[in-house]
Write an enzyme that holds these catalytic residues in place. Structure first.
Site, PDB file in Angstrom:
ATOM      1  N   ARG A  84       0.583  -1.290   0.043  1.00 60.34           N
ATOM      2  CA  ARG A  84      -0.111  -0.075  -0.295  1.00 60.34           C
ATOM      3  C   ARG A  84       0.755   1.312  -0.078  1.00 60.34           C
ATOM      4  O   ARG A  84       1.951   1.183   0.756  1.00 60.34           O
ATOM      5  CB  ARG A  84      -0.856   0.026   1.139  1.00 60.34           C
ATOM      6  CG  ARG A  84      -1.561   1.474   1.446  1.00 60.34           C
ATOM      7  CD  ARG A  84      -2.718   1.071   2.331  1.00 60.34           C
ATOM      8  NE  ARG A  84      -2.506   0.748   3.668  1.00 60.34           N
ATOM      9  CZ  ARG A  84      -3.413   0.421   4.657  1.00 60.34           C
ATOM     10  NH1 ARG A  84      -4.621   0.216   4.474  1.00 60.34           N
ATOM     11  NH2 ARG A  84      -2.975   0.177   6.139  1.00 60.34           N
ATOM     12  N   ARG A 122       2.805   4.233   4.829  1.00 65.45           N
ATOM     13  CA  ARG A 122       2.689   4.178   6.566  1.00 65.45           C
ATOM     14  C   ARG A 122       3.790   3.519   7.129  1.00 65.45           C
ATOM     15  O   ARG A 122       4.359   2.378   6.888  1.00 65.45           O
ATOM     16  CB  ARG A 122       1.483   3.774   6.526  1.00 65.45           C
ATOM     17  CG  ARG A 122       0.436   4.691   6.654  1.00 65.45           C
ATOM     18  CD  ARG A 122      -1.103   4.385   6.975  1.00 65.45           C
ATOM     19  NE  ARG A 122      -1.112   3.370   7.853  1.00 65.45           N
ATOM     20  CZ  ARG A 122      -2.310   2.664   8.273  1.00 65.45           C
ATOM     21  NH1 ARG A 122      -3.404   3.075   7.508  1.00 65.45           N
ATOM     22  NH2 ARG A 122      -2.333   1.857   9.553  1.00 65.45           N
TER      23      ARG A 122
HETATM   24  P1  ADP Z   1      -5.535  -0.328   9.941  1.00 65.95           P
HETATM   25  O1  ADP Z   1      -7.043  -0.375   9.954  1.00 65.95           O
HETATM   26  O2  ADP Z   1      -5.088  -0.389   8.550  1.00 65.95           O
HETATM   27  O3  ADP Z   1      -4.849  -1.247  10.871  1.00 65.95           O
HETATM   28  P2  ADP Z   1      -5.803   2.505  10.965  1.00 65.95           P
HETATM   29  O4  ADP Z   1      -5.348   3.464  10.383  1.00 65.95           O
HETATM   30  O5  ADP Z   1      -7.322   2.354  11.429  1.00 65.95           O
HETATM   31  O6  ADP Z   1      -5.226   1.254  10.436  1.00 65.95           O
HETATM   32  O7  ADP Z   1      -4.913   2.274  12.756  1.00 65.95           O
HETATM   33  C1  ADP Z   1      -3.710   2.359  12.860  1.00 65.95           C
HETATM   34  C2  ADP Z   1      -3.320   2.097  14.362  1.00 65.95           C
HETATM   35  O8  ADP Z   1      -3.808   3.129  14.959  1.00 65.95           O
HETATM   36  C3  ADP Z   1      -3.886   0.903  15.010  1.00 65.95           C
HETATM   37  O9  ADP Z   1      -2.912  -0.480  14.487  1.00 65.95           O
HETATM   38  C4  ADP Z   1      -3.958   1.174  16.212  1.00 65.95           C
HETATM   39  O10 ADP Z   1      -2.557   1.123  16.869  1.00 65.95           O
HETATM   40  C5  ADP Z   1      -4.132   2.615  16.233  1.00 65.95           C
HETATM   41  N1  ADP Z   1      -5.854   2.627  16.424  1.00 65.95           N
HETATM   42  C6  ADP Z   1      -6.524   3.158  15.433  1.00 65.95           C
HETATM   43  N2  ADP Z   1      -7.978   3.131  15.712  1.00 65.95           N
HETATM   44  C7  ADP Z   1      -7.579   2.814  17.169  1.00 65.95           C
HETATM   45  C8  ADP Z   1      -8.813   2.239  18.348  1.00 65.95           C
HETATM   46  N3  ADP Z   1     -10.129   2.516  18.093  1.00 65.95           N
HETATM   47  N4  ADP Z   1      -8.537   1.723  19.487  1.00 65.95           N
HETATM   48  C9  ADP Z   1      -6.983   1.693  19.648  1.00 65.95           C
HETATM   49  N5  ADP Z   1      -5.959   1.959  18.886  1.00 65.95           N
HETATM   50  C10 ADP Z   1      -6.298   2.269  17.543  1.00 65.95           C
END
Ligand code: ADP
Ligand code: ZN
Length: 207
Positions: A122, A152
């Protein structure tokens, strides 16, 4: 209407969210984007979140819930929103039920075997678009806005392995959580293209 987008990392939540936002005017709120903006801005939240994100673990619930709770009080959230990346475990879902009304949970279900390659290949743009190296033909800028594409920091095999584990143990139980509330709609994607997935989502949202 308020929607929760559910799906493993790499399932395509972000890609679909930007399409849904365009067509249905639902505000896209991504906790991952909020954390990344905080990391970039060097805030206290960013400093705290970074260690968890780099390890593929969840940022502590209290911090995450406070951020979302606050974000939902902004005026632009009045006319419906779509949560992407929240809730990510049952505790967060229970908290969310205390300060918001969820109408629908869209579960984007993808073959788990595809996820590692999708995430590690990605490339993303600051505008929210994402691409896969296999379709970029060497391009390094965003087709939509011309912005520079980048990878990322957490899109590396080791962190992805941990993120997938976190998803399976903590987030996947939400499928049953929303199923029990009668709010779950699962979109079975197999290896569908983003357009095909979006068509399936529109069928659900148009009802
Ligand atoms: P993906 O869905 O591709 O793993 P995200 O951008 O949604 O990526 O999230 C990246 C990181 O941010 C997660 O791996 C986590 O560490 C943190 N994160 C995101 N949303 C949450 C949440 N609701 N609670 C805890 N950590 C979160
Ligand atoms: Zn862009």
């Amino acid at each position: 209407m308020n929607v929760v987008l559910l799906g493993a990392p790499g399932a395509g939540k972000g890609t679909q969210a930007s399409r849904i936002q365009e067509k249905y005017k639902l505000l896209h709120i991504s906790t991952g984007d909020i954390f990344r903006a905080n990391i970039k801005g060097g805030t206290e939240i960013g400093k705290l979140a970074k260690s968890y994100i780099d390890a593929g673990k969840l940022v502590p619930d209290e911090v995450t819930c406070d951020i979302v709770k606050d974000r939902l009080t902004w005026d632009d959230a009045n006319c419906g929103y779509m949560l992407d990346g929240f809730p990510r475990n049952v505790f967060q879902a229970e908290e969310l039920d205390k300060f918001a009304k969820v109408d629908l949970c869209l579960n984007i279900a993808v073959d788990e075997k595809l996820l590692m390659d999708r995430i590690c290949g990605r490339r993303v743009c600051a505008c929210g678009e994402s691409y896969h190296v296999s379709t970029l033909n060497g391009a390094t800028v965003c087709k939509k806005c011309g912005g520079e594409l980048y990878q990322r920091a957490d899109d590396n095999p080791e962190t992805v392995k941990s993120r997938l584990e976190t998803y399976n143990t903590q987030t996947a139980p939400l499928i049953d959580y929303y199923g029990a509330q009668g709010k779950l709609k699962t979109v079975n994607c197999g290896n569908d293209s983003p357009d095909e997935v979006f068509a399936k989502i529109c069928e659900i949202l148009d009802k």
